[in-house]
Design an enzyme around this catalytic site. Structure first.
Site, short mmCIF file in Angstrom:
data_model
loop_
_atom_site.label_atom_id
_atom_site.label_comp_id
_atom_site.label_asym_id
_atom_site.label_seq_id
_atom_site.Cartn_x
_atom_site.Cartn_y
_atom_site.Cartn_z
N CYS A 26 0.83 -1.21 0.00
CA CYS A 26 0.00 0.00 0.00
C CYS A 26 0.87 1.25 0.00
O CYS A 26 1.75 1.40 0.84
CB CYS A 26 -0.93 0.01 1.21
SG CYS A 26 -2.00 1.48 1.26
N LYS A 55 1.44 -9.34 -0.64
CA LYS A 55 1.30 -8.46 -1.79
C LYS A 55 2.27 -7.29 -1.61
O LYS A 55 2.27 -6.63 -0.57
CB LYS A 55 -0.14 -7.95 -1.91
CG LYS A 55 -0.43 -7.15 -3.19
CD LYS A 55 -1.95 -6.91 -3.31
CE LYS A 55 -2.29 -6.27 -4.66
NZ LYS A 55 -2.02 -4.82 -4.69
#
Length: 349
Positions: A115, A159
């Site tokens: 993020c 991720k």
């Protein structure tokens, strides 16, 4: 026509540790988008796909003790599902993960290390962990070991991005670290943190990472169509694709791409009439779930995604950003439908 066959990789299950998923097209976690309502709409077209929750703050969950928070909600059909956690403290991550496994029985747990948002990276979470690979390793390995010791060995995935910026692209080393720490799969978003969501994905990085790892590698970033998915998987040999922003206003996209890859036949996109019907259903379901005031307010961002691609769409989108009741939503969507019919907008948009 897609060059494909029934025995191709597209029709074989994606193996994530001990979990088999009968689709290689995954819905990405998106804040404010992939709530239980949106996931339900996606699931209608994509019964086999792994679908991700919004990113969940481990700190927020543990310190608030809100283990019944709406962001954790799921339904009986909401599987296979991945719960994604943001964290930077080992003990907090473990407590949050254990609570989710106890209450929600996810198929996989994903740790967000990509993020780019400042309030996340400023808390040493998300992509900030790419600057702290030792800490990232500790978080992954501790979670994997703890779940094995608990007798609940839910696969852990990660991720991440190319790196913090163009000068520090460490995705190959970071991917190897994730694998060594016990991750069962990794997803690479092919931008740096500095890029945010600007144009310029480095798709060739998918192939480099796939060659370097033995665990499944999922490609993410600017993959918005069947052609994109086919190109990325065939060219770079990745194990699957993860699609995020392309699904906004198109909850059928994941399922359509999955079906197209499996069958070798393109799936026709819904026309504007079906788009509008889907938009209203989304609004109605969100109002049922959140109440009219909150539901319509949250729906505004989705409505503008459904209404685009035809002459005059911008004016309607502007009006939809200020709706406050479900009746207003219905009235404007009906107006758009009548306008589209007058222009004979029967083609997909």
């Amino acid at each position: 026509m897609i060059a494909n066959s029934p025995n191709s990789v597209f029709s074989t299950p994606l193996q994530i540790g001990s979990v088999s998923v009968n689709s290689r097209v995954i819905l990405a976690p998106m804040a404010g988008v992939t709530d239980v309502v949106f996931r339900g709409l996606v699931r209608r077209w994509a019964p086999d796909s792994l679908i991700c929750t919004e990113m969940i703050s481990s700190n927020g969950l543990v310190y608030s003790k809100r283990f019944d928070a709406p962001i954790l909600d799921k339904t009986i059909v909401d599987q296979p599902i991945a719960y994604q956690l943001a964290a930077h403290r080992e003990e907090v991550l473990l407590e949050a993960a254990r609570a989710i496994i106890r209450d929600k029985q996810p198929d996989t747990l994903d740790i967000n290390m990509g993020c780019p948002v400042k309030k996340i990276t400023g808390n040493f979470e998300g992509c900030a962990l790419m600057k702290e690979p030792d800490l990232a390793y500790k978080l992954i390995s501790s979670l994997v070991k703890a779940l094995e010791q608990d007798g609940t060995p839910t696969p852990v995935t990660v991720k991440f991005r190319l790196g913090w910026d163009s000068e520090t692209m460490n995705y190959l080393e970071f991917g190897k670290m994730c694998q060594d720490a016990g991750a069962s799969m990794v997803t690479l978003h092919a931008r740096t943190r500095a890029q945010g969501y600007k144009p310029g994905c480095k798709w060739e990085a998918f192939g480099e990472l796939k060659e370097a790892l033995s665990i499944p590698v999922i490609a993410n970033g600017d993959i918005v169509s069947m052609e994109d998915a086919l190109h990325v998987m065939n060219t770079y040999g990745v194990d699957g694709v993860m699609i995020g922003r392309g699904t906004q206003g198109q909850p059928w996209l994941i399922g359509g791409i999955d079906e197209a890859l499996k069958t070798g036949k393109p799936v026709e996109a819904p026309n504007i009439k079906l788009r509008l019907e889907s938009a209203y259903e989304h609004a109605r379901l969100l109002v049922d779930y959140r109440g009219e005031v909150t539901g319509v307010k949250e729906m505004r961002r989705h409505l503008t995604d459904y209404v685009k691609g035809f002459p005059g769409a911008s004016g309607y989108r502007s009006r939809l950003t200020s709706v406050s009741t479900l009746q207003e939503v219905h009235a404007i969507l009906d107006e758009i439908a009548a306008y589209a019919a007058s222009l004979e907008l029967a083609v997909a948009v």
